[in-house]
Design a protein around this motif. Structure first.
Motif, PDB file in Angstrom:
ATOM      1  N   CYS A 266      48.612  38.942  45.885  1.00 32.56           N
ATOM      2  CA  CYS A 266      48.006  39.988  46.686  1.00 32.56           C
ATOM      3  C   CYS A 266      46.467  40.004  46.609  1.00 32.56           C
ATOM      4  N   HIS A 267      45.617  39.093  45.943  1.00 30.52           N
ATOM      5  CA  HIS A 267      44.340  39.086  45.846  1.00 30.52           C
ATOM      6  C   HIS A 267      43.918  38.827  47.285  1.00 30.52           C
ATOM      7  N   ARG A 268      42.715  39.565  47.591  1.00 32.75           N
ATOM      8  CA  ARG A 268      41.927  39.598  48.874  1.00 32.75           C
ATOM      9  C   ARG A 268      41.718  38.036  49.246  1.00 32.75           C
ATOM     10  N   SER A 269      41.388  37.104  48.349  1.00 34.98           N
ATOM     11  CA  SER A 269      40.884  35.970  48.599  1.00 34.98           C
ATOM     12  C   SER A 269      42.053  34.972  49.336  1.00 34.98           C
ATOM     13  N   LEU A 270      43.335  35.649  49.114  1.00 41.54           N
ATOM     14  CA  LEU A 270      44.641  34.944  49.682  1.00 41.54           C
ATOM     15  C   LEU A 270      45.006  35.552  50.807  1.00 41.54           C
ATOM     16  N   ASN A 271      44.212  36.551  51.376  1.00 39.58           N
ATOM     17  CA  ASN A 271      44.677  37.266  52.498  1.00 39.58           C
ATOM     18  C   ASN A 271      43.486  37.440  53.605  1.00 39.58           C
ATOM     19  N   PRO A 272      43.250  36.467  54.302  1.00 34.03           N
ATOM     20  CA  PRO A 272      42.047  36.593  54.995  1.00 34.03           C
ATOM     21  C   PRO A 272      42.282  37.474  56.197  1.00 34.03           C
TER      22      PRO A 272
END
Length: 427
Positions: free
Chosen positions: A89-95
């Motif tokens: 759920c890290h932000r870098s996987l959720n553009p």
């Protein structure tokens, strides 16, 4: 020795999120499902197929039925992935919605099997294959936007189910690292084991390998179950063993960066019958030291040709780009292009040196009484400059004019030339 699984327990129950996302929402990841193609006889052909797939990431078992597969994705390739640690759920996987740049993702079928490596074999010494392994297993690799994060997971799914549970995740926050020579370097690698899995507390092993241009070597290997390091440990490389057992921190520590450390590092974490790994790139970037020869230029007269060289030494990696410029008394700079560059040379420590040779024709430069000559070396580690003063004496009628402190530098040959020309010298 007491069973270490009762000592360390990895304290990962407390570490419920190894890399917690800034947002509470988890992504829906577009992914490539890659597998070997089956032949007519049921065997594998060696060729691979890839299909678009969709991973709905969640931290719990609650399914969101409202999310449907796009028309270009086979519904059979839509999966729910439960990741209690929240690593995915890290932000870098959720553009942001509508973003052109996407995280990278690939998922492959995985076959659990024991390892014969000395530092891993203790994990499966019983020789038995647990009933727990009778399921569908998958290996997935993720890379976040801007190389912020690299993740590898092993997930388990009951046969016929499309709900995957993360059993092991290995993560790095340093996908690409740059360092100067002589500095300590930390290559980040952490792992999380699902506490609900029977494999939790069954032991682990960590291995670091190095690869560069097709060649590789073992840097360090550690059997966490028996608390033993492999004999092949490389000098100057170590782990923080307390952090390893308490937090799952398997980061590699290099005490002093050297040119030979540049390359790809692979951190592999083993559980009984399972493994996951992440790759990191380390680049040692050391800018050059510059020196101009001669360090003090001789006094020149118009029409005289002066040869100067600039040496760049102690840099890595290649290349370095030379340029020359001269600034006149009026403050204006000119670029000089009448220079050549030698081939590079390599020192014992694998750093490089290279020389640029400049030829100055003073008759072609309107410098007045001189200027500041500068050698510039542009390098990935930083641009370096060094300067030297060029003094030129000029003619005023039959008188030669220059700064008094430099006229004393006239050579015997130059004085003879002046005398033959019936010129007088004044300051």
């Amino acid at each position: 020795m007491t069973e270490l699984s009762t000592i360390y327990k990895l304290s990962l129950i407390a570490v419920t999120c190894f890399i917690q996302a800034c947002s509470s929402s988890c992504p829906v990841l577009e992914c490539w499902f890659v597998q070997e193609k089956a032949g007519r006889g049921g065997g594998l052909t060696g060729a691979t197929t890839q299909e678009k797939s969709l991973l709905h990431i969640r931290t719990d078992g609650q399914n969101d039925e409202s999310q449907r597969a796009p028309k270009d994705i086979n519904p059979e390739r839509v999966y729910s992935v439960i990741d209690p640690a929240g690593t995915l759920c890290h932000r870098s996987l959720n553009p942001p919605r509508g973003s052109v740049t996407k995280p990278q993702c690939e998922i492959n079928p995985f076959l659990p099997q024991p390892s014969s490596l000395d530092w891993v074999s203790s994990l499966t010494e019983s020789g038995l294959s647990p009933v727990y392994l009778q399921a569908e297993w998958f290996s997935s690799a993720f890379q976040g936007l801007n190389e912020q994060l690299g993740i590898s997971t092993i997930t388990r799914s009951p046969t016929g189910s499309k709900e995957h549970s993360v059993i092991l995740s290995v993560t790095t926050k340093t996908v690409s690292v740059k360092s100067r020579l002589g500095e300590p370097v930390q290559l980040d690698c952490g792992f999380w084991i699902n506490p609900s899995s029977p494999l939790y507390g069954a032991g682990f092993a960590v291995e670091w390998r190095y690869q560069f241009r097709g060649r590789g070597r073992l840097i360090l290997a550690y059997d966490g179950k028996t608390d033993r390091l492999a004999d092949t440990q490389e000098e100057g490389a170590t782990l923080d063993f307390d952090a390893l057992h308490e937090k799952g921190n398997a980061s590699l520590l290099l005490q002093e960066a050297k040119v030979l450390h540049s390359g790809t590092y692979i951190c592999t974490v083993y559980l009984p019958h399972l493994l996951a790994q992440v790759a990191l790139d380390l680049e040692i970037e050391e800018p050059p030291s510059l020196s101009i020869h001669p360090s003090t230029l001789p006094l020149a007269v118009p029409g005289q040709t002066i040869n100067v060289q600039c040496e760049a030494s102690g840099f890595a990696p290649l290349p370095v780009e030379f340029s020359w410029e001269i600034k006149g008394a009026d403050g204006k700079s000119k670029t000089l292009d009448s220079f050549s560059v030698t081939g590079h040379r390599q020192a014992w420590d694998r750093t490089f040196s290279q020389t640029s040779r400049l030829e100055i024709d003073t008759s072609k430069l309107d410098l007045g009484r001189g200027g500041e000559l500068t050698c510039v070396a542009a390098h990935a580690g930083g641009t370096r400059r060094t300067s030297v003063t060029l003094n030129v004496i000029v003619f005023e009628g039959t008188r030669l004019v220059g700064c008094s402190e430099h006229l004393g530098e006239l050579t015997t040959d130059l004085l003879w030339m002046l005398a033959s020309s019936h010129l007088s010298v004044s300051s």
